[in-house]
Scaffold this motif. Structure first.
Motif, PDB file in Angstrom:
ATOM      1  N   LEU A 109      23.338 -82.657  12.220  1.00 18.54           N
ATOM      2  CA  LEU A 109      24.408 -83.305  11.467  1.00 18.54           C
ATOM      3  C   LEU A 109      23.950 -84.529  10.680  1.00 18.54           C
ATOM      4  CD1 LEU A 109      27.151 -83.103  14.238  1.00 18.54           C
ATOM      5  CD2 LEU A 109      27.015 -81.717  12.158  1.00 18.54           C
ATOM      6  N   SER A 110      22.709 -84.907  10.835  1.00 12.59           N
ATOM      7  CA  SER A 110      22.205 -86.092  10.148  1.00 12.59           C
ATOM      8  C   SER A 110      22.355 -85.950   8.633  1.00 12.59           C
ATOM      9  CB  SER A 110      20.728 -86.298  10.504  1.00 12.59           C
ATOM     10  OG  SER A 110      20.203 -87.411   9.818  1.00 12.59           O
ATOM     11  N   ASP A 111      23.129 -86.842   8.047  1.00 12.02           N
ATOM     12  CA  ASP A 111      23.367 -86.858   6.593  1.00 12.02           C
ATOM     13  C   ASP A 111      24.115 -85.626   6.080  1.00 12.02           C
ATOM     14  OD1 ASP A 111      21.999 -89.328   6.296  1.00 12.02           O
ATOM     15  OD2 ASP A 111      20.078 -88.272   6.242  1.00 12.02           O
ATOM     16  N   ALA A 112      24.691 -84.829   6.970  1.00 13.89           N
ATOM     17  CA  ALA A 112      25.405 -83.618   6.549  1.00 13.89           C
ATOM     18  C   ALA A 112      26.725 -83.972   5.864  1.00 13.89           C
ATOM     19  CB  ALA A 112      25.671 -82.716   7.748  1.00 13.89           C
ATOM     20  N   ALA A 136      25.193 -70.409   0.843  1.00 10.58           N
ATOM     21  CA  ALA A 136      25.495 -70.258  -0.577  1.00 10.58           C
ATOM     22  C   ALA A 136      26.372 -71.394  -1.095  1.00 10.58           C
ATOM     23  CB  ALA A 136      26.191 -68.916  -0.828  1.00 10.58           C
ATOM     24  N   ALA A 137      27.272 -71.901  -0.241  1.00 10.06           N
ATOM     25  CA  ALA A 137      28.175 -72.977  -0.648  1.00 10.06           C
ATOM     26  C   ALA A 137      27.515 -74.353  -0.558  1.00 10.06           C
ATOM     27  CB  ALA A 137      29.432 -72.952   0.224  1.00 10.06           C
ATOM     28  N   GLY A 138      26.260 -74.374  -0.151  1.00 15.21           N
ATOM     29  CA  GLY A 138      25.543 -75.641  -0.084  1.00 15.21           C
ATOM     30  C   GLY A 138      25.793 -76.438   1.176  1.00 15.21           C
ATOM     31  N   ALA A 139      26.248 -75.759   2.243  1.00 16.02           N
ATOM     32  CA  ALA A 139      26.468 -76.459   3.502  1.00 16.02           C
ATOM     33  C   ALA A 139      25.149 -76.998   4.045  1.00 16.02           C
ATOM     34  CB  ALA A 139      27.118 -75.527   4.523  1.00 16.02           C
ATOM     35  N   ASP A 140      25.271 -78.003   4.881  1.00 14.45           N
ATOM     36  CA  ASP A 140      24.085 -78.681   5.398  1.00 14.45           C
ATOM     37  C   ASP A 140      23.717 -78.258   6.809  1.00 14.45           C
ATOM     38  OD1 ASP A 140      23.764 -80.620   3.101  1.00 14.45           O
ATOM     39  OD2 ASP A 140      25.804 -81.099   3.742  1.00 14.45           O
ATOM     40  N   ALA A 141      24.622 -77.572   7.512  1.00 16.88           N
ATOM     41  CA  ALA A 141      24.338 -77.136   8.878  1.00 16.88           C
ATOM     42  C   ALA A 141      25.376 -76.118   9.320  1.00 16.88           C
ATOM     43  CB  ALA A 141      24.334 -78.322   9.837  1.00 16.88           C
ATOM     44  N   ARG A 183      32.309 -86.164  15.044  1.00 16.56           N
ATOM     45  CA  ARG A 183      33.035 -87.440  14.931  1.00 16.56           C
ATOM     46  C   ARG A 183      32.054 -88.624  14.955  1.00 16.56           C
ATOM     47  NH1 ARG A 183      36.263 -86.312  18.499  1.00 16.56           N
ATOM     48  NH2 ARG A 183      37.828 -85.418  17.102  1.00 16.56           N
ATOM     49  N   ALA A 184      31.058 -88.544  15.826  1.00 18.99           N
ATOM     50  CA  ALA A 184      30.071 -89.620  15.921  1.00 18.99           C
ATOM     51  C   ALA A 184      29.273 -89.758  14.630  1.00 18.99           C
ATOM     52  CB  ALA A 184      29.135 -89.361  17.093  1.00 18.99           C
ATOM     53  N   ALA A 185      29.125 -88.644  13.911  1.00 15.80           N
ATOM     54  CA  ALA A 185      28.379 -88.659  12.649  1.00 15.80           C
ATOM     55  C   ALA A 185      29.247 -89.103  11.473  1.00 15.80           C
ATOM     56  CB  ALA A 185      27.798 -87.272  12.364  1.00 15.80           C
TER      57      ALA A 185
END
Length: 268
Positions: A109-112, A136-141, A183-185
């Motif tokens: 989740l870092s910088d996601a 494809a949608a550019g998700a980070d994780a 939530r923490a992120a």
């Protein structure tokens, strides 16, 4: 050339179709030229051995070149040997054995900015398709939570068509752990649920422009009341025609892209 389809090696590779063996050995199957190519391009460090038949297929020269450049060993096998190794009924001439990985929720989740959480998703085709749509949608994780199917299941890997190697994928035993980490992120969690509030209203409010983690539930049961309570909000995708509902993968694809559009709106 490996020619004996009943050899110990063939049996050892074929056994990776079972979760017990994947966990015990920390290895999984990557079947088909597209998935093997993407693994070579994006995560060659994970690949242990590639097993390929000989022939004139268009993919062979490229995979041989990539494997040579990235120093991944290619073992030639007969079609019978490959069939004995593969989980598919009609293998496409190449498969690889890859190392599995463990990734913490914090690292995933870092910088996601956009995340997909699969909770209790059991169908491998659905899971792989959602992961592919997230990519494809550019998700980070992508996070597999609860008793969701193993992301290294052969059918999941094939359904991602290589996207498994494009973005961080983490596994956690509970949705509670996933939402706590989200939530923490500093990420807002949104439960996709037919009992939720209007997606259109949330879009107008600008909710989708922030950092978002979508939670997608089980194909048959969706999300329980307790599951939905873990999210910051629940939103529903409107249905304008006579269809009773959308399947998981289709709904997830729409919601992920809707969020990607909002996050990239030039007006902002």
């Amino acid at each position: 050339m490996i020619e004996n389809p009943k050899s110990a090696l063939v049996k050892k590779v074929a056994a990776l179709a079972r979760k017990k063996e994947r966990v015990a050995h920390g290895r999984f199957l990557v079947e088909g030229p597209q998935a093997v190519r993407e693994a070579l391009l994006h995560r060659p460090d994970l690949l242990e051995t590639i097993y390929a038949t000989t022939g004139t297929e268009g993919w062979q020269a490229e995979i041989d070149r990539l494997a040579s450049e990235r120093e991944v060993w290619v073992e030639r096998v007969t079609p019978e040997v490959l069939a004995g190794m593969a989980e598919t009924v009609t293998p496409q001439g190449v498969l690889a054995v890859s190392k599995t990985w463990e990734l913490s929720l914090e690292d995933a989740l870092s910088d996601a900015k956009l995340v997909a959480i699969l909770h209790e998703v059991r169908d491998p085709g659905n899971a792989g398709t959602v992961l592919r749509a997230a990519d494809a949608a550019g998700a980070d994780a992508v996070i597999f939570a609860g008793n969701s199917i193993d992301p290294f299941h052969p059918k999941v890997v094939r359904s991602t068509t290589g996207s498994l190697f494009h973005l961080p994928v983490a596994v956690t035993g509970s949705l509670e752990a996933a939402t706590a980490a989200v939530r923490a992120a500093g990420i807002t969690s949104l439960a996709a649920d037919v009992r939720g509030a209007s997606l259109l209203e949330a879009r107008t409010e600008g909710v989708l422009r922030g950092r978002i983690a979508w939670i997608f539930g089980n194909e048959a049961k969706g999300l329980s009341e307790a599951d939905r309570a873990l999210a910051d909000r629940s939103l529903k995708l409107p249905i304008y025609g006579a269809a009773e509902s959308l399947n998981l993968a289709t709904a997830a694809s729409v919601l992920l892209y809707e969020t990607a559009f909002a996050q990239r709106d030039p007006a902002d």
